[in-house]
Design a protein around this motif. Structure first.
Motif, PDB file in Angstrom:
ATOM      1  N   THR A   1      32.701  39.589  42.903  1.00  0.00           N
ATOM      2  CA  THR A   1      32.557  38.342  43.134  1.00  0.00           C
ATOM      3  C   THR A   1      33.124  37.930  44.568  1.00  0.00           C
ATOM      4  OG1 THR A   1      34.887  37.815  42.289  1.00  0.00           O
ATOM      5  CG2 THR A   1      32.973  37.566  40.803  1.00  0.00           C
TER       6      THR A   1
ATOM      7  N   ASP B   1      38.583  33.106  34.895  1.00  0.00           N
ATOM      8  CA  ASP B   1      38.612  34.346  35.462  1.00  0.00           C
ATOM      9  C   ASP B   1      39.830  34.568  35.886  1.00  0.00           C
ATOM     10  OD1 ASP B   1      38.806  32.663  37.455  1.00  0.00           O
ATOM     11  OD2 ASP B   1      36.860  33.449  38.399  1.00  0.00           O
TER      12      ASP B   1
ATOM     13  N   HIS C   1      32.124  43.217  37.464  1.00  0.00           N
ATOM     14  CA  HIS C   1      31.639  42.135  38.409  1.00  0.00           C
ATOM     15  C   HIS C   1      32.402  42.229  39.639  1.00  0.00           C
ATOM     16  CE1 HIS C   1      29.492  39.963  35.407  1.00  0.00           C
ATOM     17  NE2 HIS C   1      30.228  40.397  34.374  1.00  0.00           N
TER      18      HIS C   1
ATOM     19  N   ASP D   1      28.111  36.370  42.627  1.00  0.00           N
ATOM     20  CA  ASP D   1      28.544  37.277  41.597  1.00  0.00           C
ATOM     21  C   ASP D   1      27.590  38.356  41.172  1.00  0.00           C
ATOM     22  OD1 ASP D   1      29.368  38.501  39.190  1.00  0.00           O
ATOM     23  OD2 ASP D   1      29.443  36.599  37.986  1.00  0.00           O
TER      24      ASP D   1
ATOM     25  N   ASN E   1      27.953  35.699  31.839  1.00  0.00           N
ATOM     26  CA  ASN E   1      27.344  36.085  33.018  1.00  0.00           C
ATOM     27  C   ASN E   1      26.360  36.954  33.019  1.00  0.00           C
ATOM     28  OD1 ASN E   1      29.499  34.755  34.603  1.00  0.00           O
ATOM     29  ND2 ASN E   1      30.889  36.494  34.093  1.00  0.00           N
TER      30      ASN E   1
ATOM     31  N   LYS F   1      29.445  30.440  45.961  1.00  0.00           N
ATOM     32  CA  LYS F   1      29.988  31.684  45.069  1.00  0.00           C
ATOM     33  C   LYS F   1      28.783  32.577  44.697  1.00  0.00           C
ATOM     34  CE  LYS F   1      33.410  29.029  42.426  1.00  0.00           C
ATOM     35  NZ  LYS F   1      33.466  27.689  43.201  1.00  0.00           N
TER      36      LYS F   1
END
Length: 506
Positions: free
Chosen positions: A227, A95, A225, A213, A48, A211
């Motif tokens: 999300t 995840d 993170h 992030d 990421n 999505k």
């Protein structure tokens, strides 16, 4: 094409077939070809943490990532990314969230086939003239990379003596919005699919997947993170929990949120993550127009995950992981009078590998247990295998393999649910500067407990496609896909689909 069918329930045969398909795909691509040999990238990439500039060096290779590092290995996506650092396909993500939805498996594969990656194995190929790479639109400190694919498709679906054929139009919208801040990073991805039947009969299957992030680079070697996500899809008719005889299956709205913290303690790596999912089911419609309420399936699920890794080297990190989960249904009892709320817990041990652009990923083996609130529903315990592996056997070729195990609750009275073992693989090959070939395939084995009234079933799927890049703004796409649902009891379902499309991108 001949298709074998195990009606006797030989589980060892199914598992052998899963492993064989993965080894065969990898072995074929490992053979020498005329492409340039690829060397290992000694600089470590991170999960990421893409290059915020998206720039390339003068020799055509991807520019090094100079953003703050999170040392979890990055596994390359095989699912229609806008670049090598795009998020994993949800079916393969690691995840801690559910890796299996109830949407159409073949639909997902066909969408992946239609999308041309911006680069293969993290190498940006040199283009003649002004180049073919997708530049994006600069919006302040963000870069937006949108694309629209319009295709015409045909589908033939057979279950026993029932044969449904249709011709339909499909519009696929995709975009990625990425920040280029010097510290922290926000990435938002959006996918949307709209289908309209032109002739024949068959279920239209729309899909929306968004999505976000936000990566926060904190002091003391700590990365956070935050999300969030939203997904909409129509439940597949072939799903075991779908309503039998429905003319229109339930539309599913799923809301996701999560928070994770990763920190380095010298040679130790620690991760703590919390994921929440809210799932809402709409009414299904029977062939006579009757509406069936499915609100008793509405639920909220939470998962707490902790991982500890030991760095043998920057490229090799063994780890142990523990997971606790809780699922609460809105209704204390479903329409059959069963309390479906549950507790789950599990653990696994595995290893993370990061050899740069040549090989990266992780694989974990463990055990998971789900206990239901209703004493009449038997607990489900199962060994698990989860992971995602990205391998580039040669320059211009990517092989992505994903494994996942999940416990799926049942809607049948007296049945707890089933265990889904899934294998997915995608092979991407850069044939020329402007022609990319993709081959996807996989299998899902739905294993019901011995005391269940339902029988095991296996889904096999495969799809192939070509994407020809006319220029940096225009792609031509073609694809064909096949799916077989093999049931121990009842008729098998066979589905064949093909399409031609045009992608406009920026």
């Amino acid at each position: 094409m001949s298709i074998w069918n195990d009606k006797a329930g030989g589980r060892s045969l199914r598992l052998t077939a899963c492993a064989a398909s993965a080894l065969l795909g990898c072995g074929v691509l490992a053979m020498p070809q005329q492409s340039l040999s690829q060397s290992l990238n000694t600089s470590q990439t991170s999960a990421n943490n893409p290059d915020p500039t998206g720039g390339t060096s003068t020799d055509g290779l991807a520019a090094p990532d100079t953003s703050p590092k999170s040392k979890t290995p990055k596994v390359a996506t095989s699912a229609g990314s806008d670049g090598p650092d795009a998020p994993l396909n949800p079916r393969l993500r690691l995840d801690g969230t559910d890796t299996l939805t109830t949407g159409s498996i073949l639909n997902d594969d066909m969408r992946r086939i239609n999308t041309r990656d911006a680069s293969v194995d993290n190498v940006t190929v040199k283009r003649p003239g002004d180049g073919n790479d997708q530049q994006g639109i600069q919006l302040g400190s963000f870069t937006l990379r949108p694309s629209v694919n319009q295709s015409v498709n045909v589908e033939d679906k057979r279950t026993g003596s029932t044969d449904e054929k249709r011709t339909y139009l499909e519009t696929d919208l995709r975009s990625t919005l990425t920040s280029d801040w010097s510290l922290h990073q926000l990435t938002i991805t959006g996918d949307g699919t709209w289908q309209k039947n032109v002739s024949g009969t068959g279920e239209e299957q729309p899909n929306v997947d968004i999505k976000a992030d936000l990566r926060l680079d904190l002091p003391s070697e700590t990365t956070a993170h935050v999300t969030a996500g939203y997904q909409f899809f129509r439940e597949s008719t072939d799903d075991p929990n779908a309503l039998a005889g429905a003319a229109k299956q339930s539309a599913v709205n799923q809301f996701d949120g999560g928070l994770s913290l990763e920190r380095d303690f010298g040679i130790l790596r620690g991760t703590t993550a919390l994921a929440l999912t809210r799932t809402i089911y709409s009414n299904a419609v029977l062939s006579d127009g009757t509406s069936v309420t499915l609100s008793d399936r509405n639920q909220t699920a939470g998962t707490l995950r902790g991982r500890l890794g030991y760095e043998l080297s920057p490229a090799l990190i063994p780890f142990v992981e523990a997971t606790l989960g809780r699922t609460l249904y809105d209704d204390e009892r479903d329409s059959s009078g069963y309390e479906r709320s549950s507790h789950s817990y599990g653990g696994k041990a595995g290893i993370e590998v990061d050899l740069g652009e040549k090989l990266k990923g992780e694989l974990g083996i463990g055990y998971e247990q789900t206990d239901f609130q209703d004493p009449r529903l038997a607990s489900i315990g199962t060994p698990t295998i989860d992971g995602a592996i990205a391998w580039s056997p040669q320059r211009g070729t990517n092989v992505d393999i994903g494994f996942s195990t999940s416990v799926q609750p049942s809607t049948t009275a007296g049945d707890s649910g089933y265990v889904a073992y899934q294998l997915t693989e995608t092979i991407t090959h850069q044939m020329t500067d402007n022609l990319v070939a993709k081959l996807t395939g996989g299998t899902i084995w739905r294993d019901y407990p011995s005391n269940s009234s339902a029988s095991d079933e296996t889904v096999y799927d495969a799809a192939a496609g070509l994407t020809w890049s006319v220029n940096r703004y225009l792609d031509l796409t073609s694809n064909v896909g096949y799916e077989l649902t093999s049931r121990q009891t009842g008729d098998d379902t066979k589905q064949l689909r093909a399409g031609l499309g045009l992608t406009v991108k920026r």
